[in-house]
Enzyme design. Structure first.
Site, PDB file in Angstrom:
ATOM      1  N   ARG A 185      12.469  -3.220  11.330  1.00  0.00           N
ATOM      2  CA  ARG A 185      11.431  -2.559  12.129  1.00  0.00           C
ATOM      3  C   ARG A 185      11.044  -3.499  13.258  1.00  0.00           C
ATOM      4  O   ARG A 185      10.889  -4.706  13.006  1.00  0.00           O
ATOM      5  CB  ARG A 185      10.212  -2.320  11.230  1.00  0.00           C
ATOM      6  N   ARG A 220      12.056  -7.655   5.271  1.00  0.00           N
ATOM      7  CA  ARG A 220      12.281  -6.209   5.089  1.00  0.00           C
ATOM      8  C   ARG A 220      13.368  -5.684   6.039  1.00  0.00           C
ATOM      9  O   ARG A 220      13.385  -5.988   7.224  1.00  0.00           O
ATOM     10  CB  ARG A 220      10.965  -5.472   5.342  1.00  0.00           C
ATOM     11  N   ARG A 267      -8.883   0.839   9.466  1.00  0.00           N
ATOM     12  CA  ARG A 267      -8.426  -0.518   9.770  1.00  0.00           C
ATOM     13  C   ARG A 267      -9.407  -1.279  10.643  1.00  0.00           C
ATOM     14  O   ARG A 267      -9.158  -2.436  10.980  1.00  0.00           O
ATOM     15  CB  ARG A 267      -7.099  -0.424  10.518  1.00  0.00           C
ATOM     16  N   ARG A 316       0.324  -9.270  13.584  1.00  0.00           N
ATOM     17  CA  ARG A 316      -0.221  -8.206  12.718  1.00  0.00           C
ATOM     18  C   ARG A 316      -1.162  -8.799  11.673  1.00  0.00           C
ATOM     19  O   ARG A 316      -2.208  -8.222  11.377  1.00  0.00           O
ATOM     20  CB  ARG A 316       0.922  -7.454  12.008  1.00  0.00           C
ATOM     21  N   LYS A 323       0.827  -1.212   0.000  1.00  0.00           N
ATOM     22  CA  LYS A 323       0.000   0.000   0.000  1.00  0.00           C
ATOM     23  C   LYS A 323       0.863   1.264   0.000  1.00  0.00           C
ATOM     24  O   LYS A 323       0.602   2.203  -0.729  1.00  0.00           O
ATOM     25  CB  LYS A 323      -0.918   0.031   1.238  1.00  0.00           C
TER      26      LYS A 323
END
Ligand code: AMP
Length: 242
Positions: free
Chosen positions: A185, A152, A112, A196, A33
């Site tokens: 992260r 990531r 969300r 998540r 996104k």
């Protein structure tokens, strides 16, 4: 991907007076996104509004992050849970009142929860925008999401993003640009990622059904190459606006 690729599309380039209006990019964490929102922002000159980025900015403020609310936000984010609807809604309301949102904006990571989507519908009806909201969901399978999120890494100095599986740095764990050690992260670690994705399935997936019912909704395959996804998203938005 060059932004020209978006502008060069027949459907986009011919829209000299195209008013993007409010655009919602929906999809799981890792669906892309943020990447797509930034590309649309450059092509259509409307701001990208990411609630995740707004919250990370807030965390950088030493005074705010040390407050009880700041501590609560950090704990929720770092464990893969959502912060309260009231807090993000207040942040979004403030951001949407800025002049740069007049011709539209791309909301990324909001709404969300169903409560957030109902709040947004009411807020947009209250301010009476030029054009109605359109929603595009970017779909990516579970295994690919896991690979994207857990792989990531980013450079804390220049912000460049890598992926240890699909886009590794030339030298292991070190930024190609400035040689800084790459970091992960806190919420991209494997256990937090699975939380998540669970949070997404339970709380955010119903938001997609909400917008699907509205009729101003499209779904695109997020596993295609980035520029193909951008074209599909841009085409869908232009179509939904025509
Ligand atoms: P993101 O960068 O969009 O993946 O967001 C990172 C984290 O920020 C999420 O895991 C949540 O803890 C929090 N967050 C971002 N957007 C929202 C939202 N709309 N509602 C609640 N929490 C959010």
């Amino acid at each position: 991907m060059p932004v020209a690729a978006v502008k060069d599309q027949p459907g986009v380039q011919s829209q000299a007076k195209f008013v993007p209006g409010p655009i919602l990019l929906l999809g799981a964490p890792g669906a892309g996104k943020g990447t797509q929102a930034r590309l649309l922002m450059d092509a259509w000159r409307v701001p990208q509004i990411s609630t995740g980025d707004l919250l990370r900015e807030l965390r950088k403020d030493p005074e705010k992050s040390a407050s009880p609310l700041g501590v609560e936000i950090r704990q929720l984010m770092d464990s893969g849970r959502l912060v309260t609807d009231e807090l993000v809604q207040a942040m979004v309301a403030e951001r949407l009142s800025a002049a740069d949102t007049r011709n539209g904006y791309v909301l990324d990571g909001f709404p969300r929860t169903l409560a957030q989507s109902e709040w947004l519908d009411a807020e947009l009806a209250r301010v009476g925008g030029v054009v109605p909201v359109v929603a595009v969901t970017i779909s990516v399978g579970y295994t690919e999401l896991l690979r994207r999120l857990t792989g990531r890494r980013n450079c804390p100095l220049c912000g460049r993003i890598y992926n240890v599986y699909s886009q590794p740095p030339k030298q292991d764990s070190v930024c190609d640009v400035d040689g800084t050690a790459l970091v992960q992260r806190p919420d991209d670690s494997e256990d937090v990622v699975s939380q998540r994705l669970k949070t997404y399935e339970t709380l955010t997936a119903p938001v997609i059904a909400h917008y699907r019912q509205s009729g101003r909704f499209a779904e695109v395959n997020g596993e295609l190459p980035v520029d193909a996804v951008t074209r599909a998203v841009a085409d869908a938005i232009v179509r939904l606006r025509s």
